[in-house]
Design a protein around this motif. Structure first.
Motif, mmCIF file in Angstrom:
data_model
loop_
_atom_site.group_PDB
_atom_site.id
_atom_site.type_symbol
_atom_site.label_atom_id
_atom_site.label_comp_id
_atom_site.label_asym_id
_atom_site.label_seq_id
_atom_site.Cartn_x
_atom_site.Cartn_y
_atom_site.Cartn_z
ATOM 1 N N ASP A 1 0.840 -1.201 0.000
ATOM 2 C CA ASP A 1 0.000 0.000 0.000
ATOM 3 C C ASP A 1 0.880 1.258 0.000
ATOM 4 O O ASP A 1 0.589 2.232 -0.695
ATOM 5 N N ASN B 1 -1.820 -4.623 2.932
ATOM 6 C CA ASN B 1 -1.798 -5.149 4.300
ATOM 7 C C ASN B 1 -2.033 -4.012 5.299
ATOM 8 O O ASN B 1 -1.803 -4.148 6.483
ATOM 9 N N SER C 1 -0.689 -1.257 6.161
ATOM 10 C CA SER C 1 0.312 -0.540 6.961
ATOM 11 C C SER C 1 1.642 -0.571 6.225
ATOM 12 O O SER C 1 1.813 -1.328 5.269
HETATM 13 MG MG LIG Z 1 1.800 -2.348 3.461
#
Ligand SMILES: [Mg+2]
Ligand SMILES: Cc1ncc(C[n+]2csc(CCOP(=O)(O)OP(=O)(O)O)c2C)c(N)n1
Ligand code: SF4
Lengths: 388, 328
Positions: free
Chosen positions: B119, B147, B149
Motif C-alpha cells: 500500500d 496489508n 500498513s
Molecule cells: Mg503495506
C-alpha cells in the motif's frame, strides 16, 4: 555549428539509443527537444517516454537497461538532485544507461547559470562522471561513455556533463561520426543477465551484512579496472574518428610550467587563452583539465602536476564546511599529490558560481597569487573567492 | 503505418479449482511470517500469470522477507524497485521489450509485466510513479497488495490503515485514544478517477482465490495498464491469530469493510455482496490493533462503513469515463 545540447542529442542518435526518458528543466531540456523531433520524424527508432520527474527518468532507464535496451536520460540542477535515490541502485545494479547533464546552479537562489555542484553531488554513487569542454567533446563523450560503461569489465552508468549555456547553448563546430565509424567504435549493448522469459533471473535481492563488504570491494575493484578501459576507448576513438584526447587530463603547456590552473569544463577554454597570454608575458603557466571525476585519475594527476611549483584549482562547485573551505576538486587533488616527495603548493579559487563568467582578468589575478606563492614558497590560504 | 503487433498474451479464465495450474511461480523458501496474507497473494498471482512473467518488487515485506541474495522465491524473472519508483521501473521494462520486439530482438509472447507493490509502494510514496505509468498507457499490471500498513518497517500507519488502528506511529494514548484518527484513501477510485488509459480495475481478497486469479488473468489480457487492489491480512500488523488470515479477509467483505468489484470499460460489477452485512465489530474484535477502541469509536467506524456500502451495486460517478473504442 551546433550547441552542446544538440551535440548530445546527435551523440545519442549515433548511439542508436532505444529508450529515452525526458522531463523538462533548463538548460539540458534542449537535448530532449532535439531527440523528441528525431523520434517524431522517424530518424531514430526509440521509445520516447515522458517521465513524471527526474526520479522517474532514472527509474525508467534503470528498468529499460535491466531489460536489455540502451537507455538515455538527462537533467540539470535540482533535477539532478531530485533523482538522488536512484543513482545508487543504477550503479549497484550495474545498469550502464547514460545521463546527460547540462550543469545548473542548485536552488536557492533560483538561477539558470552553470555550476558543477549538481552533478558533483552524485560523485559518491558509483557512476562514471566526466566533463566536456566543447560541443564536439560532448558528442564524443556520449559515444565514449557508452562504450566504456557497457564494457563487460565495467557495466556502470555514465554521466556526461557539460556546462549549462557556456557549452549547452553556444554553437561551435562539431563533426559528427559516420555510421560506419560509430558501428566500428560502439558495439551493440550486450546485457549480462537481463530480465528475460527464457532465462529467469532475480535482480537486486537483499543481502546479509557479511555479503556487503565483498560486494563493495568488487565495485571498488571495478573502478581500478576502468582506467585501462578508458585508455583503450580513447585510443580507439582517435584511431577511428581522428580526434585525439588525453584520456584523463588534458595537459596544456604543462611540461615546463611553474604555475598551473587545474580546471574542468567550459572555463578551461578561457584558461587556455590566459596561459598563452601569460606565456607571452614570460610567466611559465600551464593548464591541467580534468576529463573524468570518476574514476579520479590519481596517478595521472600526480604525474602531470608533480613538477609544477604552484597549482590553482579553479572550483566551480561548492563543498560548504569542507576541509579546504571552498570547493570540491582541491580535496582530491591535494590527496593525489600528497605522496610526492616534492609536491606543489596548492590553493583554490572559487569561480564561475551561479553561472558567472570567469574572465581573462581573473586568470591574471590567479596567476599573480600563484607566482607569489612560488616566490614565498608557501601558501597561507586554501581558498580565494574570485571577484570578492 | 499499421500498428505493430507486440504479441500480447491472452490468458483464459480458470473455470474451477480443478483447472488451477499446478505449476508454481512463487516458491517456498521465503521468510515471511506464518499466515502472511501478502505471501499467499503472491503465490496466487504468480500461478495465474504463469511463466512468461516479469515481476517488479518495490521495497516492502514482499521484497525484504522474500528476496534473499542467491535464494529468491521467484521462478520467473524479478527485479527489485525502490519503494518509490515501481511504476517507472515497470515503464522502462515495458518500453525495452517493445523496442526489442520492433527490432526483432525479442520474439515470442510479450511478457506479463506485474508490479507487486504494498500500500505504501503504490498509493503513498509510490503514487507518483504508479500514476505516471498508468497515464502513459504502459502495458503493466500494477497490484497493490494491501496489508494496511507500512509493515516491513514495523507496522506504521499508511494511507490505507483503517481509522482506529493502533500502529507504531499511531499508538493509542490519553490524548489520542483511538490511535489512528484519519480515514483511508479510496484506492481503486484514485486509479479509476484519474487515468483514462486504464480500462480495467478490480478489487479482491486472498479469501477469494479463484476470483483473484481470474482478475489477474483478465487484467493481464488487456492491452494497456490495469490495476488490482487486493486485501491481504497481515497477522503481525493486525494482531490476529495467524491461522485466521483468510477469515479476516472474508469478514472484511461480510461486514462491508471491503467490497469485491470489477470496473471494466466504465462498468461496475460487484461480487460476494452479503445479503445482510455483519456489524463491523465482528471484524474488529479478533484484531488486536482495534482492541483499545471504545464503543463510540466503533460506532464511528460503523457509520463510515454504512456510507461506503451505499455505493455497492451502484455505479460510482467517475470524473472522466472515456469510451473504449475511440481510444483504441
Ligand atoms: Mg503495506
Ligand atoms: C525511500 C524509502 N523510504 C523509506 C524506506 C523504508 N521502508 C522499507 S519497507 C517500507 C514499508 C513498505 O510498506 P508497504 O509498501 O505498504 O509494503 P509492506 O512492507 O507493508 O509490505 C518502508 C517505509 C525505504 N526503503 N525507502
Ligand atoms: S509483517 Fe505482515 S506482510 Fe510482512 S511478512 Fe509478516 S505477515 Fe507478511
Amino acid at each position: 555549428m551546433m550547441t552542446g545540447c544538440r551535440a548530445a542529442a546527435e551523440g545519442a542518435k549515433s548511439a542508436e539509443v532505444e529508450v529515452i526518458c525526458s522531463f523538462p528543466i533548463r538548460p539540458y531540456t534542449a537535448i530532449m527537444m532535439e531527440l523528441a523531433k528525431m523520434v517524431a520524424n522517424g530518424e531514430l527508432n526509440a521509445e520516447f517516454i515522458h517521465g513524471e520527474g527526474e526520479h522517474a527518468q532514472l527509474s525508467v532507464v534503470l528498468g529499460a537497461s535491466a531489460a536489455g535496451a540502451r537507455a538515455y536520460t538527462g537533467s540539470s540542477g535540482v533535477g539532478v538532485t531530485y533523482a538522488m535515490e536512484i543513482y545508487s541502485p543504477m550503479a549497484g545494479g550495474r545498469y550502464p544507461a547514460q545521463m546527460s547533464i547540462a550543469d545548473r546552479t542548485l536552488d536557492p537562489p533560483g538561477d539558470f547559470g552553470s555550476e558543477h555542484t549538481d552533478a558533483m553531488s552524485t560523485r559518491d554513487q558509483g557512476w562514471l562522471l566526466g566533463w566536456a569542454c566543447s560541443p564536439q567533446e560532448v558528442y564524443d563523450n556520449t559515444l565514449m561513455s557508452y562504450r566504456i560503461g557497457e564494457d563487460h569489465r565495467v557495466m556502470l552508468p555514465q554521466m556526461v556533463c557539460q556546462d549549462g549555456y557556456f557549452i549547452s547553448h553556444i554553437p561551435d563546430k562539431v563533426t559528427l561520426g559516420e555510421t560506419s565509424q560509430v558501428k566500428e567504435f560502439l558495439p551493440p549493448y550486450r546485457p549480462i543477465s537481463p530480465l528475460s522469459l527464457t532465462n529467469p533471473v532475480s535482480h537486486g535481492p537483499q543481502i546479509r551484512p557479511d555479503q556487503g563488504a565483498p560486494m563493495d570491494a568488487m565495485r571498488a575493484q571495478t573502478f581500478l579496472a576502468i582506467p585501462k578501459v578508458i585508455e583503450e576507448a580513447t585510443a580507439d576513438f582517435a584511431r577511428i574518428f581522428g580526434r585525439k584526447y588525453d584520456p584523463f587530463v588534458e595537459q596544456y603547456r604543462l611540461a615546463d610550467a611553474d604555475i598551473a590552473f587545474f580546471i574542468m569544463g567550459a572555463h578551461s577554454n578561457t584558461a587556455r587563452a590566459a596561459v598563452d597570454k601569460l606565456r607571452k608575458e614570460g610567466v611559465k603557466a600551464g593548464m591541467a583539465r580534468l576529463r573524468w571525476v570518476r574514476p579520479w585519475p590519481t596517478h595521472q594527476l600526480a604525474e602531470a602536476l608533480g613538477h609544477v611549483k604552484a597549482v590553482g584549482v579553479v572550483e566551480t562547485s561548492t563543498s560548504y564546511g569542507g576541509a579546504m573551505r571552498g570547493g570540491n576538486l582541491i580535496h582530491e587533488l591535494r590527496a593525489s599529490l600528497y605522496d610526492l616527495d616534492d609536491r606543489p603548493l596548492v590553493t583554490s579559487f572559487m569561480g564561475g558560481l551561479g553561472g558567472e563568467t570567469i574572465w581573462p582578468a581573473d586568470f591574471d589575478y590567479m596567476a599573480g597569487v600563484l607566482s607569489k606563492m612560488v616566490k614565498e614558497k608557501r601558501t597561507d590560504r586554501y581558498v580565494y573567492w574570485l571577484g570578492m | 503505418m499499421p500498428a505493430f503487433d507486440y504479441n500480447f498474451q491472452k490468458l483464459e479464465p480458470i473455470k474451477s479449482f480443478k483447472a488451477v495450474p499446478e505449476a508454481e511461480q512463487y516458491l517456498p523458501g521465503h521468510r515471511t511470517c506464518a499466515g502472511c496474507g501478502p505471501a499467499l497473494n503472491y503465490r496466487l498471482v504468480a500461478k495465474a500469470a504463469g511463466k512468461d512473467t516479469i515481476f517488479i518488487g518495490p521495497t516492502g515485506c514482499m521484497y525484504v522477507a522474500n528476496a534473499s541474495y542467491l535464494c529468491t522465491p521467484y521462478a520467473v524473472s524479478w527485479i527489485h524497485a525502490q519503494i518509490t519508483n515501481a511504476g517507472a521501473v515497470a515503464s522502462g521494462i515495458e518500453a525495452a521489450f517493445k523496442i526489442a520486439a520492433r527490432k526483432g530482438r525479442h520474439t515470442g509472447p510479450f511478457p506479463n509485466i506485474i508490479v507487486m507493490a504494498g500500500d505504501g509502494g503504490s498509493v503513498d510514496i509510490g503514487l507518483q510513479a504508479m500514476s505516471g505509468m498508468m497515464y502513459r498507457n504502459h502495458k503493466v499490471l500494477f497490484i497493490c497488495y494491501d496489508n494496511e500498513s507500512y509493515a516491513n518497517t514495523g507496522i506504521q500507519t499508511s494511507p490505507t490503515t483503517p481509522y482506529g488502528a493502533a500502529t507504531t506511529f499511531t499508538p493509542p494514548g490519553k490524548e489520542i485514544p483511538e490511535g489512528k484518527t484519519l480515514f483511508p484513501k479510496n484506492v481503486p477510485q484514485l486509479v479509476i478517477g484519474g487515468h483514462p488509459a486504464v480500462k480495467y480495475v478490480a478489487t479482491t481478497t486472498i479469501a477469494h482465490p479463484l476470483d483473484l486469479m481470474n482478475k489477474v488473468r483478465k487484467a493481464l489480457s488487456k492491452p494497456g495498464p490495469t490495476f488490482l487492489h487486493i486485501l491481504c491480512p497481515c497477522p503481525k500488523g493486525w494482531l490476529f491469530d495467524e491461522k485466521l488470515t483468510p477469515d479476516m479477509a472474508k469478514l472484511a467483505v461480510e461486514t462491508g469493510m471491503w467490497s469485491n468489484y470489477e470496473w471494466e470499460d466504465g462498468v461496475y460489477k460487484y461480487t460476494n455482496v452479503p445479503k445482510k452485512y455483519l456489524p463491523v465489530g465482528d471484524y474488529m474484535k479478533p484484531q488486536g490493533r482495534f482492541a483499545h477502541l471504545k464503543p463510540e469509536h466503533i460506532a464511528k467506524m460503523q457509520a463510515f462503513v454504512d456510507e461506503k456500502i451505499k455505493q455497492v451495486q451502484r455505479p460510482i460517478p467517475v470524473a472522466a469515463a472515456v469510451p473504449v473504442k475511440k481510444l483504441a
